[in-house]
Enzyme design. Structure first.
Site, mmCIF file in Angstrom:
data_model
loop_
_atom_site.group_PDB
_atom_site.id
_atom_site.type_symbol
_atom_site.label_atom_id
_atom_site.label_comp_id
_atom_site.label_asym_id
_atom_site.label_seq_id
_atom_site.Cartn_x
_atom_site.Cartn_y
_atom_site.Cartn_z
ATOM 1 N N TYR A 111 113.158 -33.510 -64.024
ATOM 2 C CA TYR A 111 113.191 -34.915 -65.296
ATOM 3 C C TYR A 111 114.488 -35.675 -64.821
ATOM 4 O O TYR A 111 115.309 -34.851 -64.628
ATOM 5 C CB TYR A 111 113.330 -34.025 -66.557
ATOM 6 C CG TYR A 111 114.197 -35.125 -67.792
ATOM 7 C CD1 TYR A 111 112.721 -36.043 -68.660
ATOM 8 C CD2 TYR A 111 115.400 -35.186 -68.049
ATOM 9 C CE1 TYR A 111 113.571 -36.514 -69.470
ATOM 10 C CE2 TYR A 111 115.619 -36.245 -68.776
ATOM 11 C CZ TYR A 111 115.244 -36.792 -69.264
ATOM 12 O OH TYR A 111 115.285 -37.836 -70.497
ATOM 13 N N TRP A 113 116.292 -40.194 -64.975
ATOM 14 C CA TRP A 113 115.904 -41.568 -64.693
ATOM 15 C C TRP A 113 116.124 -41.928 -63.117
ATOM 16 O O TRP A 113 114.824 -42.785 -62.705
ATOM 17 C CB TRP A 113 117.400 -42.394 -65.127
ATOM 18 C CG TRP A 113 116.699 -42.589 -66.773
ATOM 19 C CD1 TRP A 113 116.570 -41.910 -67.080
ATOM 20 C CD2 TRP A 113 117.200 -43.494 -67.450
ATOM 21 N NE1 TRP A 113 116.813 -41.793 -68.840
ATOM 22 C CE2 TRP A 113 117.317 -43.261 -68.299
ATOM 23 C CE3 TRP A 113 116.832 -44.744 -66.782
ATOM 24 C CZ2 TRP A 113 117.173 -44.487 -69.958
ATOM 25 C CZ3 TRP A 113 116.522 -45.960 -68.150
ATOM 26 C CH2 TRP A 113 117.204 -45.439 -69.041
#
Length: 771
Positions: A111, A113
């Site tokens: 997980y 960005w």
């Protein structure tokens, strides 16, 4: 000779100036009205000492100690190895784990960005690779909005993120709205970013246009600066984690005075009668009136009553920021905000009603959405197992345990190999001491990283990856109507490779290279995805050819005009012809489905639950300050904490913590002093900033400082650098969403009188050359 090249990032688009292959500086684009200062600071980090330059393997793991379950991760030295050796180690370990423990023992829920770009999407590349190799255990939802993602489909229907196209846009707010009441504020610092990339920032000017049109703003937050100065917002400081109680007090006042929108509630909602019985105390003997709410929230009874009147007398918009749901019972303020908007009379009217996440990124409220843009194609995952994203430590510590999640019963799998790519769990996760203990459990941790951050230091095998400046791609941001070219600005540092090239090499060893690459080079893929997008949108009429796009750096996507499914305006006009995708087809003030789950921490309608940690809790006798660990202004999460802008924000090398002057004076703290923030979970050092922008009883320490424990592996050890997740609780906000509850944390703070330990967050571990 200097060259100027396009650069697209999550925090905007820039111009990179390169001289003889060397990155000289990064400049804002001329057409960006509010460029982020994060971009220019990227130059500092491009070649700093923290860059991972060669594949490296933890010494203990390389010596045959991968399954001792000790505390070596995070403390051990690393041995640099060749790429061929590294690929052999990873491919062999994937084979071993799959053959001995099954495909679900591989965790690919990585997980984070990562960086902008449609092809070089780190999680997309990882999950495509793992799915083709047999499958993997995935994660579900996000740390940012887990409670919201689970509750909203029950209440208003649709995909968890469909609300983005159903909320008023800033332009409509300026034209039609008179009053915006913002729970959690509208902090402009958050609107620097957009997942996937951004051509130019628009939120600041759109907000300004609203104020110039006469829209009034109310900021209900512990932090005054959660709204921009130019909005002239009325500030109502609220005890953290009590937004739901404030909304209930407003709702009760509307109800007993007959100010609520009975027509909309009858035609377009279900369950208001059952909720009203709770409001007036028929169910528990407690009237949720303004006086009750004032005693919990710190907002006066008069202010609550006045808000109820103004919300119903005027064309109003109720907004709630993402931060308020990252807390104990975080579903409740989201659900209750929808109910309050339904009661207020403006729901489904132009520019009014309800919304969430405004100013959280430069996308929400800017445009309803953007045309679909091709990305690295996904492959179905043969493994059905998943975990809620914030339950990774629970899974590692307690495999086989059964937990609730959105009406289901999940058995936590036994994870033997963790493959992390494009994220930083030692930033996102709470209670980092607990995570570091859990992180010792798997046999092997493989990480792709460009820098020696905490996650890399806690890995077994670290593979160096190229940054967004070191590869070709194109960007398309969330709801942003532009495509932005991302030509490679410079060659990858050291022996770095792209994620795709790494996975292609692994796929070759494991026998599915052709399926993974589809026999395309990386440049072929970038062109293919662009042309695929262009063809789907209608060819030349929609977008220029790839070569023209690459030459011109940007292209504008055709606008989406709707109609958008789930429109509240359509619901108000005719709920029979335009139902929502909820079981009733209407807004579910009472949800029979949620009620059937039988959860003691999330009933069938929104209600007040006392948080485990808040300023009225018994624990506040020992830890009397509420910690707000919000998003930073100087970086994106932990990205580019080693960049120039973030480094310049530090105080004596530590993350700044904002303290009210009265709190500081009572503890002998002065501005610029290094302080120790602590509770029973841990402690960290930070640099004191005194400001009355935070209410008394609250301290604010942004997330994202790379965790720098003095003694990694020792629970409670001091963090030198100022990461608030050394202090936050790893506790689910409820059994419904299992989301994180980072903003339910109490602390104490004191001057730090000892010798200041050197910050080593940006120093690489001990590196040994190959033998």
């Amino acid at each position: 000779m200097e060259r100027r090249m396009s650069v697209a990032t999550h925090w905007g688009s820039f111009v990179a100036v390169v001289d003889s292959g060397r990155l000289v500086r990064i400049e804002p684009r001329d057409d960006d009205p509010a460029p982020s200062p994060i971009g220019p600071g990227m130059v500092v980090a491009a070649d700093d000492s923290a860059r991972v330059l060669r594949p490296a393997v933890r010494r203990g793991w390389l010596n045959g100690e991968p399954r001792t379950h000790g505390a070596a991760r995070g403390t051990d030295a690393f041995v640099e190895v060749s790429w061929d050796h590294a690929i052999t180690l990873v491919s062999d370990e994937l084979r071993r784990v799959r053959s001995q423990h099954g495909d679900s023992a591989v965790f690919g829920g990585s997980y984070g960005w990562a960086s902008a770009g449609r092809f070089h999407n780190a999680q997309g590349q990882l999950q495509r690779f793992l799915a083709l190799g047999g499958g993997y255990t995935d994660s579900r939802n996000t740390y940012s909005t887990a409670a919201l993602e689970v509750i909203l489909p029950h209440v208003i229907g649709g995909h968890p993120w469909s609300y983005q196209s159903r909320m008023p846009m800033w332009g409509a707010i300026a034209e039609h709205c008179e009053l915006v009441v913002a729970f959690g504020g509208l902090a402009l610092k958050n609107s620097q970013i957009n997942p996937g990339g951004l051509a130019k920032h628009q939120t600041r000017d759109l907000q300004r246009r609203c104020r110039e049109a006469g829209v009034e703003f109310v900021n209900i937050s512990p932090i005054r600066s959660d709204t921009a100065d130019f909005l002239d917002a009325e500030w109502l400081p609220v005890v953290p984690n009590t937004d739901t109680a404030a909304m209930l007090g407003i709702a009760h006042t509307m109800l007993v005075n007959g100010w609520h929108d009975e027509d909309f509630l009858r035609r377009c909602c279900v369950g208001f009668d059952r909720f009203a019985a709770y409001l007036v105390g028929e169910l528990d003997g407690v009237r949720k009136d303004a006086a009750w709410a004032a005693g919990i929230t710190g907002i006066s009874r008069e202010a609550i009553t006045d808000l109820a009147r103004r919300l119903t007398d005027r064309r109003s918009l109720i907004v709630v920021n993402y931060a308020v749901q990252r807390a104990d019972h975080g579903e409740q303020p989201i659900w209750m905000s929808v109910v309050l908007a339904a009661m207020a009379g403006s729901m489904g009217r132009p520019g009014c009603g309800w919304g969430t996440g405004y100013a959280t990124m430069d996308a929400t409220g800017v445009a309803e959405g953007r045309a679909s843009v091709a990305t690295i194609p996904a492959v179905p995952n043969p493994v059905p197992d998943f975990i809620p994203v914030a339950r990774i430590a629970d899974t590692l510590l307690h495999p086989g345990e059964v937990i609730d999640y959105d009406g289901k019963r999940l058995t936590l799998p036994e994870l033997r190999l963790v493959y992390w790519c494009g994220g930083n769990p030692f930033h996102h996760h709470q209670d980092l001491h607990r995570l570091s203990r859990a992180w010792q459990a798997p046999d092997t941790v493989v990480v792709h990283e460009a820098w020696w951050n905490t996650t890399a230091k806690f890995a077994d095998i670290v593979l160096p990856v190229a940054t967004g400046l070191e590869r070709d791609d194109f960007a398309a941001g969330f709801s942003d109507p532009h495509l932005v070219a991302m030509p490679k600005v410079r060659e990858p540092a050291g022996e770095s490779r792209t994620d795709h090239r790494i996975f292609a090499a692994l796929a070759a060893r494991l026998g599915f290279e052709r399926e993974f690459t589809e026999s395309r080079s990386e440049s072929d893929w970038v062109r293919h995805l662009y042309e695929q997008t262009r063809a789907a949108l209608g060819g030349d009429a929609a977008l220029p050819g790839f070569d023209d796009f690459w030459r011109n750096s940007t292209a504008e996507l055709p606008a989406l005009t709707g109609p958008f499914h789930g429109s509240f305006e359509a619901l108000r006009a005719d709920p029979r012809r335009s139902p929502l995708s909820t079981p009733s087809g209407r807004i579910e003030i009472f949800s029979e489905e949620i009620d059937s789950f039988g959860y003691d921490d999330c009933a069938g309608h929104p209600r007040w639950y006392e948080p485990a940690e808040w300023l009225h809790a018994g624990l506040s006798d020992r830890f009397p300050l509420h910690l707000i660990s919000n998003q930073p202004a100087s970086r994106l999460h932990s990205q580019y904490d080693n960049g120039g802008h973030s480094l310049a924000s530090k105080i004596r090398g530590r993350e700044p913590v904002t303290i009210h002057p009265s709190v500081a004076a009572a503890r002998g703290i002065e501005s610029g002093m290094v302080v120790r923030v602590y509770n029973d979970r841990g402690s960290c050092l930070a640099g004191a900033v005194l400001s009355d922008d935070v209410m008394p009883g609250v301290v604010q320490l942004a997330t994202g400082a790379w965790w720098d424990p003095v003694r990694p592996g020792l629970s409670g050890t001091l963090d030198r650098h100022g990461n608030p997740n050394a202090l936050t609780a790893d506790r689910p906000c409820s059994r419904l969403s299992q989301g994180p509850s980072a903003l339910s944390a109490l602390v104490e703070i004191e001057p730090y009188d000892g010798p200041l330990p050197e910050v080593l967050a940006f120093a690489p571990p001990s590196l040994e050359p190959p033998s």
